[in-house]
Design a protein around this motif. Structure first.
Motif, PDB file in Angstrom:
ATOM      1  N   LEU A 176      76.605  16.165  33.442  1.00  0.00           N
ATOM      2  CA  LEU A 176      75.722  17.010  34.244  1.00  0.00           C
ATOM      3  C   LEU A 176      74.453  16.287  34.694  1.00  0.00           C
ATOM      4  O   LEU A 176      73.591  16.893  35.330  1.00  0.00           O
ATOM      5  CB  LEU A 176      75.332  18.267  33.457  1.00  0.00           C
ATOM      6  N   GLU A 225      77.309  26.458  34.152  1.00  0.00           N
ATOM      7  CA  GLU A 225      77.790  25.134  33.758  1.00  0.00           C
ATOM      8  C   GLU A 225      77.171  24.695  32.436  1.00  0.00           C
ATOM      9  O   GLU A 225      77.848  24.117  31.581  1.00  0.00           O
ATOM     10  CB  GLU A 225      77.440  24.110  34.840  1.00  0.00           C
ATOM     11  N   GLN A 251      78.603  25.974  29.030  1.00  0.00           N
ATOM     12  CA  GLN A 251      79.894  25.447  28.606  1.00  0.00           C
ATOM     13  C   GLN A 251      79.733  24.276  27.628  1.00  0.00           C
ATOM     14  O   GLN A 251      80.686  23.876  26.965  1.00  0.00           O
ATOM     15  CB  GLN A 251      80.696  24.980  29.832  1.00  0.00           C
TER      16      GLN A 251
END
Length: 312
Positions: free
Chosen positions: A176, A186, A189
């Motif tokens: 990321l 996102e 997770q």
């Protein structure tokens, strides 16, 4: 200074909670301090300290006395500062309380630059937990405070407000660690290490996470921002902080900060002082400088899309 010794003795006992500790710090005999307390209590007709097995604690009358004493001592410091200013312009002392993250983040560089420009000004900085930065300002122990999520408080006046975004902090090379804002969907997770439940930062994080259809269970919770950063560096998980808490590590290439896409994920930062206590010349000078520096940092972050990473 009129009655200065007595006032200083009582103020130090209130800080230490012990005649013996106060005497050691002031380098005077315990008996001399005890005489001053007894003399004041006899003069006002009520005890100002409650004698406990392991020290002393202020009574209700003592709380009123210590508020007055600290006002007198602070006003005398201002008088001294103004007199010094007649002989040496821009001389004086500034005391500030802030959070651990800010004390380890942007403030050292800001203070270093200020001292370089104003070598006659002395700075006293202490760091407290986020929820306790107001108390030393209210009691007159320090001149100004800088902290996050500071509620409207009687006796406190706001000098400046800053709207600071919350973002994800991750190690370089993480999947990321890209560019632009990142979605909370996102982030959740990944394994997370978060500020402890009950802290003001966690309240902001929980508010941001509330719309998500999943529950978030961090692998570690702590109220120590330094520990959160170390856990991210070690690969234990990602965390959510504001960019000022990690600006130093990001510039060194140790961490990466990406803002959260959800626009409501923000943490208000406030610079504040006592409502009825005028700032002396040195403190006013520092406040003006600090506000300009913090504004410059925020503008830099905004220009970079609030993304922090090592410069290439």
């Amino acid at each position: 200074m009129l009655h200065s010794r007595k006032l200083q003795y009582i103020n130090e006992i209130a800080r230490c909670g012990s005649i013996r500790k106060a005497a050691a710090r002031l380098n005077v005999a315990s008996s001399a301090i005890n005489r001053q307390i007894l003399a004041l209590e006899e003069e006002i007709g009520v005890p100002i300290f409650e004698r406990l097995p392991r020290g002393l604690r202020l009574t209700a009358a003592g709380e009123l006395c210590i508020e007055h004493i600290r006002d007198v001592l602070k006003n005398y410091e201002r008088l001294e500062s103004r007199i010094r200013g007649l002989k040496m312009p821009q001389a004086g002392k500034v005391s500030i309380v802030t959070t651990v993250g800010l004390a380890a983040g942007p403030l050292p560089e800001i203070i270093a630059r200020f001292i370089k420009q104003h070598p006659r000004v002395r700075i006293q900085l202490r760091n407290d937990g986020g929820s306790t930065t107001v108390n030393p300002v209210l009691t007159g122990e320090v001149d100004i405070g800088l902290g996050f999520n500071i509620p409207a408080t009687p006796g406190i006046r706001t000098l400046a407000n800053f709207d600071v975004p919350i973002g994800v902090v991750l190690p370089p090379g993480h999947r990321l660690a890209g560019t632009g804002p990142v979605s909370l969907a996102e982030v959740v997770q990944e394994r997370l290490v978060l500020a402890q439940t009950g802290t003001s930062l966690r309240d902001v994080i929980n508010l941001a996470l509330a719309p998500l259809p999943v529950s978030v269970e961090p692998v570690v919770e702590t109220n120590a921002s330094e520990m959160l950063k170390q856990l991210v560096k070690s690969g234990t998980g990602l965390t959510l902080l504001n960019p000022l808490d990690v600006i130093v590590e990001c510039r060194r290439g140790e961490l990466v900060f990406r803002p959260i896409a959800e626009t409501h994920s923000r943490q208000p930062m406030k610079l504040f002082a006592r409502a009825r206590a005028p700032l002396d010349a040195a403190t006013s000078l520092f406040v003006e400088y600090l506000m300009a520096e913090l504004l410059a940092v925020m503008q830099e972050l905004q220009a970079n899309g609030h993304i922090l990473a090592a410069e290439k």
